[in-house]
Design an enzyme around this catalytic site. Structure first.
Site, PDB file in Angstrom:
ATOM      1  CG  ASP A 193     -10.132   6.498   0.370  1.00 50.09           C
ATOM      2  OD1 ASP A 193      -9.553   6.295   1.441  1.00 50.09           O
ATOM      3  OD2 ASP A 193      -9.738   7.316  -0.477  1.00 50.09           O
TER       4      ASP A 193
ATOM      5  CE  LYS B 187      -7.628  -0.738   1.481  1.00 52.28           C
ATOM      6  NZ  LYS B 187      -7.771   0.280   0.444  1.00 52.28           N
TER       7      LYS B 187
ATOM      8  N   GLY C  39      -5.805   5.015   5.454  1.00 51.35           N
ATOM      9  CA  GLY C  39      -6.745   5.345   6.511  1.00 51.35           C
ATOM     10  C   GLY C  39      -7.873   4.346   6.430  1.00 51.35           C
ATOM     11  CG  HIS C  40      -7.529   0.649   7.785  1.00 51.24           C
ATOM     12  ND1 HIS C  40      -6.412   0.304   7.087  1.00 51.24           N
ATOM     13  CD2 HIS C  40      -7.237   0.498   9.078  1.00 51.24           C
ATOM     14  CE1 HIS C  40      -5.482  -0.036   7.935  1.00 51.24           C
ATOM     15  NE2 HIS C  40      -5.951   0.066   9.144  1.00 51.24           N
TER      16      HIS C  40
ATOM     17  CD  GLN D 264      -1.368   3.531   0.449  1.00 51.12           C
ATOM     18  OE1 GLN D 264      -0.542   2.642   0.356  1.00 51.12           O
ATOM     19  NE2 GLN D 264      -1.643   4.117   1.587  1.00 51.12           N
TER      20      GLN D 264
END
Ligand code: IMP
Length: 427
Positions: free
Chosen positions: A13, A16, A40-41, A223
């Site tokens: 988180d 990125k 999750g992006h 991650q």
């Protein structure tokens, strides 16, 4: 600079998407190499926010070919759902290419993930519950289902049956759960076969050819370093290798073909799930950081644990990933604090520890030693050049750079695409 790996340097988180955005439309191939839909992006384009879990973030760029490498575990329902979701919002997105060797997450992996976490009680990892760990366990146990098995329905049925033979014993006799019907699982997987079949490829050959042709290839880590199964805060880690080496083993591109490795570093520290976090703030300051940084998990919505910047944590990631550059994100979140403590080392069991601790026990016991830096109050969200930042803010960045031992080439000063300061171009 045709090939670039992007890796989160803390516990995920880090933002990125910001660095990916900074590469603009120059990326020809965007490749995921580890993890699955535990990631999750969030990408903000204009007024619109897109959150993706499995699709590479390049999917929003029409000139970019997206690839899911062999190191990824793929949930076919999630893949179909994410594509449909984007198309419903009017985006003309292409289905990603999938390595024939990528493993598939099945419904029994999800059941096992949840049931084992529940049984672990206070020893639970705090997984995302998406079946990631059980899918990788099957891969290592050599009983996994791979994308290429969708091309051979009879072989697939046999593999599912063989895999469930022992799992059903476990589910029924140990975990007191209903057994899972292998036929139902096989049918559920085959329901995706017609759609997915044209996109199953020899991704290693494709990517090596792309590099031969001088294309720009972005390896997008999911991650982060300290969630890596080998180098993270084991056992509170994910089940794959998000570190830069994973870009090679997770795609079939050799290490000599990687030109640049960019570490994404948040200007403070966050973590989701269980496990040690030396600079965690359990007081009002932690809550204030969470509120200012909007620190809630993109995948599970869980509040993220927040704390001050931890330099030895990031320095370790700089070494193991061989970062050539760091992109510092969310610096604007730190505006307004009179003082900014930065962890420069730890005390554990009355000993001073230099660098990252050696053992699990020492990480658990580590108490941060802080250096206090002066804060700033000026709004930095409009800054576009390093010189636009207030003096104390510049000094904060320069001090972090010295402590982590890697040049900071980009800085995020807000969630918008254009809210970045580029000091050295990434491509
Ligand atoms: P799993 O990957 O679902 O097995 O979860 C293992 C650990 O990694 C848990 O602490 C999760 O919260 C954490 N985790 C997995 N993916 C991400 C991510 O993309 N960002 C942050 N934490 C993650």
């Amino acid at each position: 600079m045709p090939s670039i790996v992007i890796v989160g340097a803390q516990w995920g988180d880090e933002g990125k998407g910001k660095a990916v955005d900074a590469l603009g439309n120059r990326v020809d191939f965007c490749v995921r190499y580890s993890g699955g839909n535990n990631a999750g992006h969030t990408v903000v384009v204009g007024d619109e926010t897109f959150t993706m879990h499995l699709l590479p973030s390049g999917v929003l760029n029409p000139s970019c070919t997206c690839v899911i490498g062999n190191g990824v575990v793929v949930d076919l329902d999630v893949l179909a759902g994410e594509l449909a979701g984007l198309r419903e919002r009017g985006l003309d997105v292409e289905h990603p290419l999938i390595s024939a060797n990528a493993h598939i997450i099945t419904p029994y992996h999800q059941v096992l993930d949840k049931v084992t976490e529940r049984f672990a009680g206070n020893k639970r990892i705090g997984t995302t519950g998406r079946g990631i760990g059980p899918a990788y366990s099957d891969k290592i146990n050599r009983i996994g289902i791979r994308a290429q098995d969708l091309l051979d329905p009879d072989g697939l049925a046999e593999k599912v049956e063989a895999s469930l033979a022992s799992k059903n014993q476990l589910l029924a006799k140990i975990y007191n759960r209903a057994a899972i019907n292998p036929q139902v699982v096989t049918e559920a997987l085959l329901a995706h076969a017609d759609t997915v079949r044209p996109y199953i490829v020899d991704a290693a050959r494709l990517l090596n050819q792309a590099l031969d042709d001088g294309k720009v290839v972005l390896f997008e880590g999911a991650q982060a370093h300290h969630l890596d199964v080998d180098f993270g805060t084991y056992p509170y880690v994910t089940s794959s290798n998000p570190t830069a080496g994973g870009a090679c083993t997770g795609t079939g591109v050799g290490p000599t073909r990687i030109d640049r490795v960019v570490g994404i570093v948040k200007a403070y520290t966050t973590r989701v799930g269980e496990g040690p976090m030396p600079t965690e703030l359990l007081d009002e300051t932690g809550e204030q950081l969470r509120a200012q940084g909007n620190e809630y998990g993109a995948t599970t919505g869980r509040p993220r644990r927040c704390g001050w910047f931890d330099a030895p944590l990031v320095r370790q990631a700089v070494m193991i990933n061989g970062f050539t550059d760091v992109f510092l994100t969310k610096l604007d979140v730190l505006t307004g604090w009179a003082e900014l403590p930065v962890c420069v080392g730890y005390m554990a069991d009355a000993h001073k520890i230099d660098g990252w601790p050696l053992t699990e026990r020492e990480v658990e016991a580590a108490e941060p030693i802080y250096e206090i830096l002066p804060g700033w109050t000026e709004d930095i969200s409009q800054a576009r050049h390093f010189g636009d930042l207030p003096a104390n803010c510049q000094a904060y960045v320069r001090r972090l750079e010295a402590l982590i031992g890697c040049r900071i080439s980009g800085i995020g000063v807000g969630p918008g695409r254009e809210q970045s300061i580029i000091i050295n171009t990434l491509l």
